[in-house]
Design a protein around this motif. Sequence first.
Motif, PDB file in Angstrom:
ATOM      1  N   LEU A 181      27.881 -16.043 -16.591  1.00 42.20           N
ATOM      2  CA  LEU A 181      28.137 -14.700 -16.052  1.00 42.20           C
ATOM      3  C   LEU A 181      29.432 -14.141 -16.767  1.00 42.20           C
ATOM      4  CD1 LEU A 181      28.536 -13.016 -13.349  1.00 42.20           C
ATOM      5  CD2 LEU A 181      30.009 -14.705 -12.370  1.00 42.20           C
ATOM      6  N   VAL A 182      29.256 -13.002 -17.196  1.00 43.54           N
ATOM      7  CA  VAL A 182      30.387 -12.259 -18.135  1.00 43.54           C
ATOM      8  C   VAL A 182      30.736 -10.736 -17.448  1.00 43.54           C
ATOM      9  CG1 VAL A 182      29.233 -13.265 -20.224  1.00 43.54           C
ATOM     10  CG2 VAL A 182      28.350 -11.337 -19.611  1.00 43.54           C
ATOM     11  N   GLU A 183      31.665 -10.473 -18.146  1.00 45.72           N
ATOM     12  CA  GLU A 183      32.050  -9.006 -17.752  1.00 45.72           C
ATOM     13  C   GLU A 183      30.910  -8.081 -18.004  1.00 45.72           C
ATOM     14  OE1 GLU A 183      34.786  -8.186 -15.762  1.00 45.72           O
ATOM     15  OE2 GLU A 183      34.688 -10.415 -15.366  1.00 45.72           O
ATOM     16  N   ALA A 234      25.993 -11.885  -8.050  1.00 38.98           N
ATOM     17  CA  ALA A 234      26.351 -12.428  -9.228  1.00 38.98           C
ATOM     18  C   ALA A 234      26.944 -13.798  -9.234  1.00 38.98           C
ATOM     19  CB  ALA A 234      26.973 -11.427 -10.349  1.00 38.98           C
ATOM     20  N   THR A 235      27.905 -13.913  -8.355  1.00 34.54           N
ATOM     21  CA  THR A 235      28.605 -14.999  -8.116  1.00 34.54           C
ATOM     22  C   THR A 235      27.623 -16.341  -7.645  1.00 34.54           C
ATOM     23  OG1 THR A 235      30.656 -13.789  -7.943  1.00 34.54           O
ATOM     24  CG2 THR A 235      30.454 -16.269  -7.143  1.00 34.54           C
ATOM     25  N   GLY A 293      26.284  -7.453 -25.573  1.00 36.26           N
ATOM     26  CA  GLY A 293      26.992  -8.098 -26.765  1.00 36.26           C
ATOM     27  C   GLY A 293      26.518  -9.531 -26.675  1.00 36.26           C
ATOM     28  N   ARG A 294      26.932 -10.149 -25.566  1.00 37.06           N
ATOM     29  CA  ARG A 294      26.758 -11.627 -25.568  1.00 37.06           C
ATOM     30  C   ARG A 294      25.175 -11.927 -25.476  1.00 37.06           C
ATOM     31  NH1 ARG A 294      27.826 -16.491 -26.935  1.00 37.06           N
ATOM     32  NH2 ARG A 294      27.637 -18.093 -25.433  1.00 37.06           N
ATOM     33  N   ALA A 295      24.608 -11.124 -25.098  1.00 37.63           N
ATOM     34  CA  ALA A 295      22.918 -11.609 -25.219  1.00 37.63           C
ATOM     35  C   ALA A 295      22.489 -11.238 -26.569  1.00 37.63           C
ATOM     36  CB  ALA A 295      22.278 -10.553 -24.127  1.00 37.63           C
ATOM     37  N   ILE A 305      21.161 -14.251 -18.231  1.00 42.08           N
ATOM     38  CA  ILE A 305      22.677 -14.112 -18.142  1.00 42.08           C
ATOM     39  C   ILE A 305      22.823 -12.979 -17.469  1.00 42.08           C
ATOM     40  CG2 ILE A 305      23.208 -15.545 -20.241  1.00 42.08           C
ATOM     41  CD1 ILE A 305      23.969 -12.711 -21.613  1.00 42.08           C
ATOM     42  N   CYS A 306      24.057 -12.510 -16.728  1.00 40.40           N
ATOM     43  CA  CYS A 306      24.089 -11.512 -15.779  1.00 40.40           C
ATOM     44  C   CYS A 306      25.754 -11.076 -15.972  1.00 40.40           C
ATOM     45  CB  CYS A 306      23.674 -11.589 -14.416  1.00 40.40           C
ATOM     46  SG  CYS A 306      25.029 -12.682 -13.643  1.00 40.40           S
TER      47      CYS A 306
END
Length: 260
Positions: free
Chosen positions: A190-192, A178-179, A198-200, A130-131
């Motif tokens: 793709l996250v902020e 990233a896009t 936190g998402r990872a 993820i990025c």
Amino acid sequence: MAKPSTLDLDRPRDGVVVLRLNRAERLNAINEVMQTELIQVLGDLADDSAARAIVLTGAGRGFCAGIDMRDFGPGMLEASAPALDRMRFQERMAALAEALRAMPAPVIAAINGPCVGAGFALCLASDIRICSATASFGNAAILLGLSGAEMGMSYHLPRIVGTSVAADWMLTGRTVSATEADRRGLVSELVEPDRLTGRAVELASLIADLSPLGVQLTKRALQVNTDAASLSAALELENRNQVISHATEEAAARRQKWSR
């Protein structure tokens, strides 16, 4: 082993380990010390049954800028070094990607910024990527007059994004945003930037709460069956894995829970 000087380890909850490359002043470029410490730590985590999911990320504003060409250490070879010595150096670097892929626990790469060269190889060797919106990716070796295929890139990248896209990125060495990485399927999310770690950890927690045997058998089947000679061969491995995992006490307890 003494506490690593180029890596940080954190255990935000049971079963989850955050492994952070920590040379932020050099965008976490890999020097000789980091190469040695990373191999050691990956080996230690591979033997740690409490490490059920691993998040790999970078300190500061970068994930990993590749090999530190300016300050790698005494192991950096001159251009005139014998080919055999250069081969051994390359094999030591390639061992990083190999060790990461061989981890029993799934590895989630959380790409927080520039991810180039050897860093790109570590990203590709992870199980989930993820990025953040600030991430960028690049195969830098070809820009230095070297082959763009190193550290498993020519194996992993075509399997992740397809041969044509892999050829584009590897033959040009251009920077991938990233896009574009998200659009091409290099990353699954793709996250902020402020949500990335936190998402990872959330994803790692979902995995850590599952049966370790079931997770590890799934990871191995994904790796092996990507290159399966036929559907029959893939099914043979899947069938055996299901039989093995079905017989465990943990699986029985989980089935009973879901059947209520």
